[in-house]
Write a protein that holds these residues in place. Sequence first.
Motif, PDB file in Angstrom:
ATOM      1  N   VAL A  46      -3.617 -15.352 -74.587  1.00  8.54           N
ATOM      2  CA  VAL A  46      -4.120 -15.976 -75.665  1.00  8.54           C
ATOM      3  C   VAL A  46      -2.866 -17.109 -76.062  1.00  8.54           C
ATOM      4  CG1 VAL A  46      -4.227 -16.119 -78.207  1.00  8.54           C
ATOM      5  CG2 VAL A  46      -5.214 -14.413 -76.959  1.00  8.54           C
ATOM      6  N   THR A  47      -1.777 -16.706 -75.801  1.00  8.88           N
ATOM      7  CA  THR A  47      -0.469 -17.355 -75.863  1.00  8.88           C
ATOM      8  C   THR A  47      -0.514 -18.673 -74.701  1.00  8.88           C
ATOM      9  OG1 THR A  47       0.630 -15.621 -76.659  1.00  8.88           O
ATOM     10  CG2 THR A  47       1.973 -17.491 -76.204  1.00  8.88           C
ATOM     11  N   ALA A  48      -0.583 -18.117 -73.727  1.00 13.86           N
ATOM     12  CA  ALA A  48      -0.741 -19.112 -72.692  1.00 13.86           C
ATOM     13  C   ALA A  48      -1.811 -20.307 -72.736  1.00 13.86           C
ATOM     14  CB  ALA A  48      -0.964 -18.424 -71.467  1.00 13.86           C
ATOM     15  N   GLU A  49      -2.994 -19.785 -73.197  1.00 15.26           N
ATOM     16  CA  GLU A  49      -4.138 -20.771 -73.432  1.00 15.26           C
ATOM     17  C   GLU A  49      -3.914 -21.763 -74.332  1.00 15.26           C
ATOM     18  OE1 GLU A  49      -7.568 -18.183 -74.156  1.00 15.26           O
ATOM     19  OE2 GLU A  49      -7.367 -17.302 -72.094  1.00 15.26           O
ATOM     20  N   ALA A  50      -3.121 -21.375 -75.336  1.00 14.92           N
ATOM     21  CA  ALA A  50      -2.654 -22.422 -76.519  1.00 14.92           C
ATOM     22  C   ALA A  50      -1.484 -23.284 -76.124  1.00 14.92           C
ATOM     23  CB  ALA A  50      -2.021 -21.431 -77.561  1.00 14.92           C
ATOM     24  N   GLY A  51      -0.963 -23.166 -74.816  1.00 12.69           N
ATOM     25  CA  GLY A  51      -0.098 -24.018 -74.402  1.00 12.69           C
ATOM     26  C   GLY A  51       1.394 -23.571 -74.597  1.00 12.69           C
ATOM     27  N   LEU A  52       1.603 -22.243 -74.843  1.00 12.23           N
ATOM     28  CA  LEU A  52       2.877 -21.517 -75.073  1.00 12.23           C
ATOM     29  C   LEU A  52       3.174 -21.026 -73.845  1.00 12.23           C
ATOM     30  CD1 LEU A  52       3.908 -19.990 -78.430  1.00 12.23           C
ATOM     31  CD2 LEU A  52       4.978 -22.104 -77.336  1.00 12.23           C
ATOM     32  N   ASN A  53       4.301 -20.606 -73.203  1.00 10.75           N
ATOM     33  CA  ASN A  53       4.809 -19.782 -72.224  1.00 10.75           C
ATOM     34  C   ASN A  53       4.308 -18.372 -72.539  1.00 10.75           C
ATOM     35  OD1 ASN A  53       6.696 -17.769 -70.757  1.00 10.75           O
ATOM     36  ND2 ASN A  53       6.733 -19.589 -69.577  1.00 10.75           N
ATOM     37  N   PRO A  54       3.497 -17.619 -71.899  1.00  8.39           N
ATOM     38  CA  PRO A  54       2.784 -16.458 -72.373  1.00  8.39           C
ATOM     39  C   PRO A  54       4.061 -15.301 -72.647  1.00  8.39           C
ATOM     40  CG  PRO A  54       2.643 -16.698 -69.909  1.00  8.39           C
ATOM     41  CD  PRO A  54       3.042 -17.889 -70.370  1.00  8.39           C
ATOM     42  N   TYR A  55       5.230 -15.544 -72.103  1.00 11.36           N
ATOM     43  CA  TYR A  55       6.426 -14.545 -72.416  1.00 11.36           C
ATOM     44  C   TYR A  55       7.193 -14.844 -73.738  1.00 11.36           C
ATOM     45  CZ  TYR A  55       5.183 -12.984 -67.914  1.00 11.36           C
ATOM     46  OH  TYR A  55       4.248 -12.438 -66.907  1.00 11.36           O
ATOM     47  N   PHE A  56       6.618 -15.611 -74.457  1.00 12.67           N
ATOM     48  CA  PHE A  56       7.157 -15.949 -75.938  1.00 12.67           C
ATOM     49  C   PHE A  56       6.310 -15.017 -76.764  1.00 12.67           C
ATOM     50  CE2 PHE A  56      10.440 -18.818 -75.143  1.00 12.67           C
ATOM     51  CZ  PHE A  56      10.161 -20.009 -74.894  1.00 12.67           C
ATOM     52  N   PHE A  57       6.027 -14.059 -76.479  1.00 17.23           N
ATOM     53  CA  PHE A  57       5.307 -13.094 -77.093  1.00 17.23           C
ATOM     54  C   PHE A  57       5.948 -11.718 -76.968  1.00 17.23           C
ATOM     55  CE2 PHE A  57       1.499 -10.874 -78.594  1.00 17.23           C
ATOM     56  CZ  PHE A  57       1.317  -9.559 -77.879  1.00 17.23           C
TER      57      PHE A  57
ATOM     58  N   VAL B  67       4.200 -12.670 -82.651  1.00 14.95           N
ATOM     59  CA  VAL B  67       4.477 -11.344 -82.584  1.00 14.95           C
ATOM     60  C   VAL B  67       3.057 -10.692 -82.889  1.00 14.95           C
ATOM     61  CG1 VAL B  67       5.336  -9.425 -83.774  1.00 14.95           C
ATOM     62  CG2 VAL B  67       6.807 -11.436 -83.100  1.00 14.95           C
ATOM     63  N   VAL B  68       2.423  -9.713 -82.463  1.00 11.85           N
ATOM     64  CA  VAL B  68       1.485  -9.237 -82.785  1.00 11.85           C
ATOM     65  C   VAL B  68       1.540  -7.891 -82.986  1.00 11.85           C
ATOM     66  CG1 VAL B  68      -1.023  -8.503 -82.277  1.00 11.85           C
ATOM     67  CG2 VAL B  68      -0.242 -10.751 -81.620  1.00 11.85           C
ATOM     68  N   ALA B  69       1.118  -7.049 -84.343  1.00 12.11           N
ATOM     69  CA  ALA B  69       1.574  -5.594 -84.560  1.00 12.11           C
ATOM     70  C   ALA B  69       0.133  -5.077 -84.596  1.00 12.11           C
ATOM     71  CB  ALA B  69       2.186  -5.517 -85.842  1.00 12.11           C
ATOM     72  N   ALA B  70      -0.090  -4.233 -83.649  1.00 11.21           N
ATOM     73  CA  ALA B  70      -1.605  -3.764 -83.580  1.00 11.21           C
ATOM     74  C   ALA B  70      -1.373  -2.623 -82.746  1.00 11.21           C
ATOM     75  CB  ALA B  70      -2.278  -4.800 -82.814  1.00 11.21           C
ATOM     76  N   CYS B  71      -2.227  -2.429 -81.612  1.00 14.22           N
ATOM     77  CA  CYS B  71      -2.246  -1.232 -80.734  1.00 14.22           C
ATOM     78  C   CYS B  71      -1.171  -1.307 -79.847  1.00 14.22           C
ATOM     79  CB  CYS B  71      -3.495  -1.160 -80.244  1.00 14.22           C
ATOM     80  SG  CYS B  71      -4.128  -2.623 -79.195  1.00 14.22           S
ATOM     81  N   SER B  72      -1.195  -0.423 -78.727  1.00 14.24           N
ATOM     82  CA  SER B  72      -0.181  -0.474 -77.580  1.00 14.24           C
ATOM     83  C   SER B  72      -0.131  -1.468 -76.753  1.00 14.24           C
ATOM     84  CB  SER B  72      -0.499   0.799 -76.715  1.00 14.24           C
ATOM     85  OG  SER B  72       0.491   0.903 -75.824  1.00 14.24           O
ATOM     86  N   PRO B  73       0.999  -2.108 -76.399  1.00 10.65           N
ATOM     87  CA  PRO B  73       1.081  -3.121 -75.479  1.00 10.65           C
ATOM     88  C   PRO B  73       0.358  -2.839 -74.076  1.00 10.65           C
ATOM     89  CG  PRO B  73       3.255  -2.286 -75.770  1.00 10.65           C
ATOM     90  CD  PRO B  73       2.396  -1.570 -76.970  1.00 10.65           C
ATOM     91  N   CYS B  74       0.482  -1.292 -73.743  1.00 10.83           N
ATOM     92  CA  CYS B  74      -0.240  -0.891 -72.510  1.00 10.83           C
ATOM     93  C   CYS B  74      -1.601  -1.513 -72.694  1.00 10.83           C
ATOM     94  CB  CYS B  74      -0.132   0.627 -72.476  1.00 10.83           C
ATOM     95  SG  CYS B  74       1.457   1.114 -72.460  1.00 10.83           S
ATOM     96  N   LEU B  75      -2.202  -1.641 -73.880  1.00 13.65           N
ATOM     97  CA  LEU B  75      -3.804  -2.206 -73.863  1.00 13.65           C
ATOM     98  C   LEU B  75      -3.789  -3.583 -73.825  1.00 13.65           C
ATOM     99  CD1 LEU B  75      -5.671   0.202 -76.451  1.00 13.65           C
ATOM    100  CD2 LEU B  75      -6.396  -0.406 -74.226  1.00 13.65           C
ATOM    101  N   HIS B  76      -3.143  -4.397 -74.646  1.00 15.25           N
ATOM    102  CA  HIS B  76      -3.517  -5.568 -75.133  1.00 15.25           C
ATOM    103  C   HIS B  76      -2.249  -6.503 -75.117  1.00 15.25           C
ATOM    104  CE1 HIS B  76      -7.432  -5.363 -75.882  1.00 15.25           C
ATOM    105  NE2 HIS B  76      -7.586  -4.749 -76.909  1.00 15.25           N
ATOM    106  N   GLU B  77      -1.348  -6.147 -74.336  1.00 22.16           N
ATOM    107  CA  GLU B  77      -0.169  -7.062 -74.117  1.00 22.16           C
ATOM    108  C   GLU B  77      -0.600  -8.340 -73.387  1.00 22.16           C
ATOM    109  OE1 GLU B  77       4.539  -6.476 -73.440  1.00 22.16           O
ATOM    110  OE2 GLU B  77       3.483  -6.161 -71.623  1.00 22.16           O
ATOM    111  N   LYS B  78      -1.447  -8.174 -72.228  1.00 21.84           N
ATOM    112  CA  LYS B  78      -1.756  -9.086 -71.259  1.00 21.84           C
ATOM    113  C   LYS B  78      -2.891  -9.791 -72.272  1.00 21.84           C
ATOM    114  CE  LYS B  78      -1.990  -8.177 -66.482  1.00 21.84           C
ATOM    115  NZ  LYS B  78      -0.759  -7.208 -66.356  1.00 21.84           N
ATOM    116  N   THR B  79      -3.720  -9.221 -73.011  1.00 18.14           N
ATOM    117  CA  THR B  79      -4.502 -10.258 -73.720  1.00 18.14           C
ATOM    118  C   THR B  79      -3.852 -11.090 -74.173  1.00 18.14           C
ATOM    119  OG1 THR B  79      -5.748  -8.120 -73.846  1.00 18.14           O
ATOM    120  CG2 THR B  79      -6.750  -9.920 -75.091  1.00 18.14           C
TER     121      THR B  79
END
Lengths: 665, 319, 170
Positions: A91-102, A75-87
């Motif tokens: 990151v999650t995917a690069e660490a080996g986790l399914n990116p939708y566990f975010f 869970v990242v508490a920061a700016c709008s997902p419209c900006l950085h959800e993909k980012t």
Amino acid sequence: MPETKDIDRSGVQIGVYVCHCGTNIAGIVDVKALTDYAATLPDVTVARNYKYVCSTPGQELIKRDISELGLNRIVVAACSPCLHEKTFRNVTAEAGLNPYFFQMVNIREHDSWVHTDRQAATEKGKDLIRAAVRRVRLHKPLERKRVAINPSVLIVGGGIAGIHSALTMANAGKHVYLVERDATIGGHMAMFDKTFPTLDCAACILTPKMTAVKSHPNITLWTLSEVTQVDGYVGNYQVTVKHKPRYVIEEACVGCMECIDACVYKQAKVPDEFNMYLGKRKPIYIPFPQAVPQVVVIDPESCIEFKSGKCKKTCVEICADRNAIDFKQQDRTETIEVGTIVLATGFFTFDAKRVPYYGYGTYPNVYTGLEVERLINAAGPTSGEVILRDGRRPKTVAIVHCVGSRDENTNRYCSRVCCMYSLKLAHLIKEKTEAEVFNFYIDMRTPGKGFEEFYNRVAEEGTHFIRGRVADIYPSRGDDGRLLVCAEDTLVSTVRKIPVDMVVLATGLEPQPDAPEVCRRFHITCSTEGFFLERHPKLAPVNTFTDGVFLAGCCQGPKDIPDTVAQAGAAAAEALALIDIGYIEQEPNTAHVLEELCSGCKTCIPLCPYQAISFVESKKKAEVNEVLCKGCGTCVASCPSGSVQQNLFEDEEIFAEIEGLLAYA
Amino acid sequence: MTQTKPKIAFYWCASCGGCEEAVVDLAEEILDVVAAVDIVFWPVALDFKRRDVEQMADGSILATFLNGAIRTSEQEEMANLLRRKSKLLVAFGSCSHLGGIPGLANLFTRESILETVYFETPTTQNPNRVLPGTQSGNGNGELTLPSFSSRVRALDQVVEVDYYVPGCPPLPKIITRAVATLLGGHLPDKGSVLTPEEALCTECPRKDSKPEKIALKSFKRPQEILIDETQCLLAQGLLCMGPATRAGCEAPCIQGNMPCTGCCGAPGRVRDQGAKALSAIASLVDSRDEQEIDAVLASIPDPVGTFYRYSLPGSLLAH
Amino acid sequence: MPDVNSNLSQVAPLGAEELEPKIVAFFCTWCTYMAADLAGTSRMKYAPNARVIRVMCSGRIDPQFVLAAFANGADGVLIGGCHPGDCHYQEGNYNCLRRARLLKRVLEEVGIEADRFRLEWISAAEGDRVRVVINDMVEKLKALGPLRMKRETMLRGLHPQEHPVQEVCV
């Protein structure tokens, strides 16, 4: 995207990252308190805060925690997902986790930037984080799908926009289907006499392009054809095209036009559409001399053979060697497969009868701009002479700007081209008739290259400019056949009533009357004025919200020829970009049916504008085509038994979010 | 020595008696039931008293089938008592499952209900405005009455419930199947409703006549139209709750040419039957304009009574 | 045992934080959520009472969500979607509208006042409207008072010696 695998852990282990975003968030929200709070929540293994979580070190922090601490939800508490959800998904995917566990929490645009009370903003942050933690626990692993793209293109509309787009893509080696509703391509531009501001002859610059279309090996040109159905999705469209009968075999006709001379009608009697009904044609005709294809067409409404079956058919006789005439032709449909579609269906002129106080249709010498284009044109009904309906030549002409535009009663928007074409008509009329010309305008909109200079030239030529909206046009007293044009000349604060022989109404541009139907057929949307809606007015003016469908020209909004051609090129570029990648990746937030629960009640079936959910007769249950599904969730909400769920927006995930928001600490 | 038969009990709370009738409707099959079990408590049919139950060992009743909603303190006490004395407590019928039709009383305050009944109905003459009290005496001894709570509750809002047998009343075949399940070896997950999870459309005889698109400009009440006996009732504009109601009854109401009213409760995944039903019904409205939509919806005279007819107490609304 | 003749017992005094209305807002991604983002980038200021749940389309909003929000303690529920005709997914907002109109009737019948449930069309360019709507809704909810307390009041008399525990959806 890098290959991902689920790290198999028993139990959910959540990492929460609270971003300071410099002082953007930390200035108002107590990020330390949020972090401490997050650490107390069930299943949260670690909670950290960092200055800029989206930065490289911030991202590394998350990746390290995933591998060292065995985190399986982020869970990242920061700016709008419209900006950085993909980012952060990356990151999650690069660490080996399914990116939708975010899951992302917006504590900047929705919190620190809009509230001033530190305590309230922090409490809100806690609620939002708690909600996200409860939600992300229920997230499931999801995969993005790759879909291949068919390199063929469909272009709908054969005006300058469609033509330019077609040539661009055909030259890039792609196969293009150009479908045009009328018997010839060329669109409105073919009707113009000269184009502003250079006074190029429209036909001279257009016809070479029209010929190029006909002869290009990569372009299949279909005229008298319309798209009736579009199925499929980006990269894989199945398009049904209906060909209306020309009653002439296109391949056999050489364009000699002897059949027109031979027609039993010795005189042309049918009002001629191309000449705005100011001239006449025969039932067998060619729309205009440079029509492409150079093939005649028969109009069944006026042809004697169709009306009575008893014509001598002199046309057939004279075509004996080619045998190109075929009265038996029928509608014919065929289905093609294309990957992308460009809509270039153009505009419709405003119907001047809707402003009856201007007298169009009542007084014979009131004309629309397009009608005057035909009068002035050498190939027009009066061979280029400006001759009024009553046979006179005008000595005074009024050109009325903004007819149907900038008007709360008709269209609020400015049609963009009318000032320039009014100036052009002023110049051309003056040139042909030496009449006194009055332009009644509200503002002079001449923004393009050479436009202001053209305005000055027309002014220097002696055209009168009256700044005032025309209020009324009515016949002057006396029998001179003139009309009085009344307007307040606002620059001198006087009401003027000017008697003129001819009134030209600069009618505005509107969407085609069948635009709403076309929108639905191509699964796009229209804006409130009825033009096709672009994805973003500044950053995506030729894309639509439907992947794979692009817009070019006036169907997207009023514009002149330079802008139309530019847009047509842009649409071609967008389509080519898609085709070149070869595939498209789809977000996985699609709906799916829980088959064992579905009762086949069909509530969901009619609700999908993309026909992505259908009733499978053999199973008597609903089924979702994941490639067609855009992920709106309407079917999910309507399902009375909860049998349709949406990936990433499942009922349970949203309930968890609601409960998390409102639970007291 | 005869083997001891499993003990079962029936009890009724705020109910109409229809669930008791449903057991009797088993007709000959009731003899099979009676042969297999020992009915130790059934106020409507047998003479056992409350104190008999109080004297039983805890958990000694295999299954109690309790119908009716919980409205009075006595009902609450009995529910608690029977819970203690039973291994399995089964909520029997819509009222104990969901709150039932009595649950609609939750739209009114206790005060307004009592005032209406005891002061305001046309044939009541109560000039001294006397209301029943929990304790009263006239010198000849004391009279106690249970208290009347401010809300109707479903059984599981008062005690833990093991299984639910839905329906108003449950149909004989559902009862037989439920009893067989409970007496058989494999008990389903605790908290299960003993009917299939899908919605009623799956069993409806008119399923095939339902078109893929229904777009209505008005809804109809059954008395307003001549109901076609072969066509889907929703398609005819009637407010059929079938799509939002659990299957299992095999649609007798539809076979009787009347729309389903939702008595078996929501299908498997749904938290609030009324909300889902209204969502499905709203999607049939043939309009995009707010005022026109309201006009179409005006032909549904009683939304709560339609969508929450049986399920108001347990719904998300009545929390 | 409570006497059926008794009036509703006095409402216990509320803590200060309980007087601030809590609003759960469901915003569609393409229009209203972006408008709220725009309000943020423009640094507009508004009341902190709303908590946003993001959905892709207002058509995703199940009436169960609205009811769950009220049941869990929300004093008001706000739905934000694209203007009619502009839905990113063509028609989702029309479905939301139909459901919302019917849900409104149900809510009013059970005593949840009209101002507590609000459906607004806010396009991605209308950041200021988010501010205006939320501020307005907070004012109206303050005037109506907390819904959760009102419910507890209604429930009192059931067990006058106990406060009913906040029932959470299972």
